[in-house]
Design a protein around this motif. Structure first.
Motif, short mmCIF file in Angstrom:
data_model
loop_
_atom_site.label_atom_id
_atom_site.label_comp_id
_atom_site.label_asym_id
_atom_site.label_seq_id
_atom_site.Cartn_x
_atom_site.Cartn_y
_atom_site.Cartn_z
N ASN A 25 0.33 -1.20 0.50
CA ASN A 25 -0.03 0.15 -0.37
C ASN A 25 0.72 1.66 0.53
OD1 ASN A 25 1.01 0.52 2.38
ND2 ASN A 25 -0.56 -0.58 3.40
N ARG A 26 2.27 1.42 0.05
CA ARG A 26 3.04 2.31 -0.02
C ARG A 26 4.23 1.67 -1.12
NH1 ARG A 26 6.97 3.81 3.08
NH2 ARG A 26 6.35 2.10 4.75
N ILE A 27 4.62 3.04 -2.25
CA ILE A 27 5.64 1.77 -2.88
C ILE A 27 6.27 3.76 -3.52
CG2 ILE A 27 4.55 0.51 -3.60
CD1 ILE A 27 3.64 2.30 -6.61
N GLN A 28 7.73 3.33 -3.58
CA GLN A 28 8.51 4.86 -3.90
C GLN A 28 8.77 4.54 -5.86
OE1 GLN A 28 11.35 5.39 -0.65
NE2 GLN A 28 9.43 6.35 0.10
N SER A 69 5.25 2.87 7.27
CA SER A 69 3.98 2.68 7.64
C SER A 69 3.91 1.31 7.14
CB SER A 69 2.63 2.82 7.40
OG SER A 69 2.93 3.00 5.95
N GLN A 70 3.03 0.24 8.00
CA GLN A 70 3.37 -1.47 7.72
C GLN A 70 2.69 -1.35 6.67
OE1 GLN A 70 5.07 -3.43 9.62
NE2 GLN A 70 4.54 -2.68 11.26
N VAL A 71 3.82 -2.18 5.33
CA VAL A 71 3.77 -1.72 3.79
C VAL A 71 2.29 -3.02 3.57
CG1 VAL A 71 5.44 -0.75 2.83
CG2 VAL A 71 5.41 -2.97 3.06
N ASN A 72 1.68 -4.29 4.32
CA ASN A 72 0.59 -4.93 4.14
C ASN A 72 -0.16 -4.74 4.96
OD1 ASN A 72 -0.37 -7.93 3.91
ND2 ASN A 72 1.60 -8.61 3.38
N ARG A 73 -1.44 -4.27 5.03
CA ARG A 73 -2.11 -3.64 5.79
C ARG A 73 -2.98 -5.43 5.94
NH1 ARG A 73 -6.73 0.06 3.07
NH2 ARG A 73 -6.73 -0.33 0.94
N PHE A 74 -3.37 -6.32 5.29
CA PHE A 74 -3.15 -7.25 4.78
C PHE A 74 -2.95 -8.86 6.82
CE2 PHE A 74 -4.20 -5.77 0.85
CZ PHE A 74 -5.11 -4.91 0.85
N GLN A 75 -1.68 -8.58 6.28
CA GLN A 75 -0.65 -9.08 7.33
C GLN A 75 -0.89 -7.97 8.34
OE1 GLN A 75 -0.24 -11.80 8.57
NE2 GLN A 75 1.55 -12.94 7.62
N LYS A 113 7.02 -8.70 30.52
CA LYS A 113 7.11 -9.08 29.13
C LYS A 113 8.21 -8.04 28.71
CE LYS A 113 3.22 -12.62 28.83
NZ LYS A 113 2.45 -12.92 28.38
N ILE A 114 8.91 -8.65 27.23
CA ILE A 114 9.05 -8.19 26.15
C ILE A 114 8.42 -8.62 25.13
CG2 ILE A 114 11.38 -6.82 24.83
CD1 ILE A 114 12.68 -7.24 27.88
N ILE A 115 7.50 -8.12 24.04
CA ILE A 115 7.13 -8.45 22.98
C ILE A 115 8.60 -7.36 21.35
CG2 ILE A 115 5.21 -8.61 20.73
CD1 ILE A 115 4.70 -10.28 23.71
N TYR A 116 9.08 -8.05 21.07
CA TYR A 116 10.02 -7.72 20.37
C TYR A 116 9.83 -8.11 18.64
CZ TYR A 116 14.47 -6.57 18.02
OH TYR A 116 15.85 -6.13 17.52
N ILE A 117 9.08 -6.99 17.71
CA ILE A 117 8.56 -7.70 16.58
C ILE A 117 9.91 -6.80 15.73
CG2 ILE A 117 6.74 -6.35 14.62
CD1 ILE A 117 6.17 -6.31 17.85
N SER A 118 10.44 -8.15 14.69
CA SER A 118 11.82 -7.54 13.89
C SER A 118 11.77 -7.75 12.23
CB SER A 118 12.67 -8.64 15.02
OG SER A 118 14.15 -8.69 13.21
N CYS A 119 12.25 -6.72 11.68
CA CYS A 119 12.46 -6.94 10.46
C CYS A 119 13.64 -6.92 9.21
CB CYS A 119 11.52 -5.31 9.82
SG CYS A 119 12.80 -4.61 9.92
N HIS A 120 14.78 -7.37 10.55
CA HIS A 120 16.02 -8.34 9.49
C HIS A 120 15.87 -9.55 11.45
CE1 HIS A 120 19.66 -9.31 8.18
NE2 HIS A 120 19.30 -8.85 7.23
N PRO A 121 16.33 -11.38 10.77
CA PRO A 121 16.81 -11.50 11.32
C PRO A 121 18.35 -11.73 11.66
CG PRO A 121 16.55 -12.63 9.01
CD PRO A 121 15.67 -11.37 9.18
N VAL A 122 19.20 -10.46 11.13
CA VAL A 122 20.23 -10.66 11.96
C VAL A 122 20.99 -9.73 12.86
CG1 VAL A 122 22.21 -10.34 11.75
CG2 VAL A 122 21.56 -11.55 9.89
#
Ligand SMILES: C[S@@+](CC[C@H](N)C(=O)[O-])C[C@H]1O[C@@H](n2cnc3c(N)ncnc32)[C@H](O)[C@@H]1O
Length: 393
Positions: free
Chosen positions: A139-142, A220-226, A337-346
């Motif tokens: 939903n967002r592109i450049q 912003s999160q680009v995949n609003r469905f997921q 608790k800590i909920i960590y949301i990551s966009c890079h596995p390394v």
């Protein structure tokens, strides 16, 4: 035994030389991984189990890179990409692989990366969560524009690959491509134009030029469905407890802040975010004095304010991850608790390593309760991961 180093005595291949290789798996960054006489070879645009004729493009002591000259025998998951420009456009690098295999590889990459940085660490590893949409999800592109060409940069290049459509982008945006091209032509500007197009919260399509000074709407999160499932998972994993305070670190405009404030109706919730545009957007949306947004770098914020043992921390950093200071400060604060949301596995695996190293040093019992990869970016190697961390108080 397999070795990372080139086999002793074997002649290193020369750049420009050719070899036949078989792809074992895919790596962080998206390339296929093969071995040639003991030397690791990274091959972009490969698929698992492909047998390929490749040409070396880079040779180092411990690894090499090569490009595909010929697919001798395609792996079982190789397919014709759904997008006609997939193999040249820099946007997607896994369109040549079936979606089921993309998910399998991401699940494996996340697991192996966490384990590599954290030997012996035990945790529950849940199956990867598929995306409701594999195409038409962005939903967002450049896009870019120059000399009448509208499209995206080619892979490793600033050449524009001209496009009429982009199959991973929502049709509300792609339907506007001809209007945007006409608008760009009418501007009569010379040189490269960078644009941003997105679907705003009220479902209208917005577009405009971006520059060094004005870099667009911000994250912003680009995949609003997921994103719906990502939020639901974070909420579920935090459930079963009451919290004194909820800290949403790297909050953006409040993607997690607002749903968490709705679920925990008495705890104050503070979003910490560096980008002033996102802070303002969060503040404008907030109708509740319990919800606050602070414009700050997370590390500087934690130097002044410490979460406490009855608190919940949500941590959603950019690709670079958090930092040693942040992970150690959070461990020492011992939130519930800590909920960590990551966009890079390394960066996730490295942050976990810092966290558990400090726990060992201080003899604090901490655990990685569960981990789940999320398919947020189908057709690319990018993967989102949610983890739940606990510290004994
Ligand atoms: C992965 S995004 C998550 C945003 C939000 N949680 C969401 O789901 O929309 C990471 C956010 O961190 C912000 N950011 C980057 N570096 C930061 C820093 N050092 N301190 C605070 N925020 C930062 C970015 O502007 C971005 O909004």
């Amino acid at each position: 035994m397999k070795k990372n180093l080139h086999q002793r005595g074997a002649q290193a291949p020369l750049v420009g030389s050719k070899a036949t290789v078989k792809i074992d798996k895919l790596a962080v960054g998206g390339a296929g991984v093969a071995r040639h006489e003991g030397l690791v070879v990274f091959v972009p645009l490969a698929a698992p189990d492909d047998e390929l004729l490749v040409e070396f493009t880079l040779v180092k002591k411990n690894f090499s890179e090569a490009r595909i000259l010929e697919i001798i025998k395609p792996g079982p998951a190789r397919r014709t990409p759904p997008c006609p420009v997939a193999l040249v456009c820099g946007g997607c690098n896994w369109q040549q692989i079936s979606e089921e295999e993309q998910r399998r590889q991401k699940e494996q990459i996340v697991l192996e990366t966490i384990q590599k940085f954290n030997r012996g660490l035990e945790f529950e590893y849940l199956p990867i969560q598929a995306s409701p949409r594999s195409l038409r999800y962005r939903n967002r592109i450049q896009p870019k524009y120059a000399n009448g060409r509208f499209g995206f940069f080619a892979r490793n290049s600033h050449e524009i690959v001209a496009i009429e459509d982009c199959p991973i982008t929502e049709t509300a945006l792609t339907d506007k491509f001809s209007e945007v091209k006409q608008w760009l032509q009418s501007q009569k500007k010379s040189g490269l134009q960078k644009l941003e197009m997105y679907i705003s919260e009220d479902d209208s399509v917005r577009y405009g030029l971006i520059s060094e000074e004005d870099d667009g709407v911000g994250f912003s999160q680009v995949n609003r469905f997921q994103n719906v499932d990502l939020i639901r998972t974070a909420l579920d994993w935090a459930s079963g407890e009451e919290y004194r305070h909820i800290w949403d670190l790297y909050s953006g405009a409040g993607n997690f802040t607002f749903p968490f404030a709705e679920r925990w109706t008495s705890a104050p919730i503070t979003g910490v975010e560096l980008n002033p545009k996102l802070v303002k957007r969060g503040q404008a949306k907030s109708r509740d004095s319990r919800i606050q947004f602070v414009e700050s770098d997370v590390e500087s914020f934690l130097k002044k304010t410490k979460p406490q043992s009855q608190d919940l921390v949500i941590l959603d950093p950019p690709r670079a991850g958090a930092s040693e200071y942040i992970m150690q400060a959070l461990l020492e604060a011992r939130p519930k608790k800590i909920i960590y949301i990551s966009c890079h596995p390394v960066s996730l695996a490295r942050d976990l390593q810092w966290f558990f190293k400090k726990a060992q040093e201080l003899n604090i019992k901490a655990s990685l309760r569960r981990v789940q990869a999320f398919e947020m970016f189908p057709q690319t190697d990018h993967v989102e991961t949610v983890v739940e961390l606990r510290v004994d108080s």
